[in-house]
Design an enzyme around this catalytic site. Structure first.
Site, mmCIF file in Angstrom:
data_model
loop_
_atom_site.group_PDB
_atom_site.id
_atom_site.type_symbol
_atom_site.label_atom_id
_atom_site.label_comp_id
_atom_site.label_asym_id
_atom_site.label_seq_id
_atom_site.Cartn_x
_atom_site.Cartn_y
_atom_site.Cartn_z
ATOM 1 N N LYS A 186 54.707 46.513 39.100
ATOM 2 C CA LYS A 186 55.202 45.130 40.074
ATOM 3 C C LYS A 186 55.713 43.554 39.496
ATOM 4 O O LYS A 186 55.056 42.757 38.429
ATOM 5 C CB LYS A 186 53.727 45.052 40.498
ATOM 6 C CG LYS A 186 53.510 46.089 41.687
ATOM 7 C CD LYS A 186 51.795 46.045 42.015
ATOM 8 C CE LYS A 186 51.601 45.140 42.868
ATOM 9 N NZ LYS A 186 50.253 45.170 43.467
HETATM 10 O O1 G3P Z 1 48.474 43.592 45.529
HETATM 11 C C1 G3P Z 1 47.781 42.299 46.828
HETATM 12 C C2 G3P Z 1 46.945 42.414 47.547
HETATM 13 O O2 G3P Z 1 46.135 43.328 46.640
HETATM 14 C C3 G3P Z 1 46.355 41.764 48.380
HETATM 15 O O3 G3P Z 1 45.919 41.790 49.534
HETATM 16 O O4 G3P Z 1 43.339 41.368 50.976
HETATM 17 O O5 G3P Z 1 44.257 40.357 48.736
HETATM 18 O O6 G3P Z 1 45.375 40.036 50.561
HETATM 19 P P1 G3P Z 1 44.332 41.113 49.490
#
Ligand code: G3P
Length: 224
Positions: A86
């Site tokens: 990533k």
């Molecule tokens: O890798 C990105 C993803 O995990 C973002 O999720 O819930 O932190 O917005 P969040």
């Protein structure tokens, strides 16, 4: 074939959903690994134990220059697991992605907040694109709209990148990106659980049990 991922490094949740769903693998980021207090040396063998050695694991680089990101990616590729690297879709990140793709390293472009940014990552050859649906909504834009527009552009220009939307806070966002035709998705554990949790399901199942037991008691179906 559609790819379903879990956006977590919580092994209990990975085992739970790995048993009930055809989970392709997990996605991680530095915050997820820090929260689980688990480095790759500890996590990767355990995920392989739970999901199988063929599980695909998305791991984000933490280096900050393009050259260092590429070196980090090459080291990640030496590990005996199916790892997708990533890379944040910044200007530096896109520079690194182009170099990684020249070396045939599988790449996911992450931290995508706009259609334009995602489109550029696709042009750079990223295998996966991760738009952050809820984070986009949270800044007053339209996360599902970004996903739908990106899918449209990928189709229109016959670009091979797969959308792998991330960042969900409700099941409606999940439904809407699925309807946009994405090829993959990554779900946090709480949202994966909610997908099962329609309030009408349990009463329906309980009613079947009551009706059956009222007539057949504890007799099993094949014994009736
Ligand atoms: O890798 C990105 C993803 O995990 C973002 O999720 O819930 O932190 O917005 P969040």
């Amino acid at each position: 074939m559609f790819e379903l991922y879990l956006d977590t490094a919580d092994l209990g949740q990975i085992a739970r959903f790995g048993a009930s769903l055809p989970v392709r693998g997990i996605t991680t980021n530095p915050s997820i690994l820090a929260k689980a207090n688990s480095g790759l040396a500890e996590l990767l063998p355990k995920v392989a134990e739970v999901l199988g050695k063929e599980a695909r694991i998305h791991v984000q680089v933490v280096s900050e220059s393009a050259d260092a990101m590429v070196k980090e990616a090459l080291s990640l590729q030496e590990l005996p697991y199916d790892i997708v690297v990533k890379v944040p879709a910044t200007e530096t990140g896109l520079t690194a992605i182009r170099q990684m793709k020249a070396r045939n390293i599988p790449v996911l472009a992450t931290a995508i907040y706009s259609v334009q940014q995602g489109f550029l990552a696709a042009l750079c050859g990223a295998d996966y694109l991760a738009p952050y649906v809820n984070r986009i909504d949270a800044i007053g834009a339209n996360g599902v709209g970004v996903v739908a527009d990106l899918q449209h552009l990928l189709d229109r220009h016959h670009l091979a990148s797969k959308l792998l939307p991330a960042s969900f806070k409700n099941t409606q966002q999940v439904l809407e990106v699925l309807k946009a035709g994405v090829a993959s998705i990554t779900l946090p554990a709480d949202i994966a659980a909610e997908l099962f949790a329609h309030p009408s399901v349990e009463p329906a199942v309980n009613r079947f049990s009551q009706d059956w037991q009222a007539v057949f008691g504890q007799t099993l179906s094949f014994e009736s």
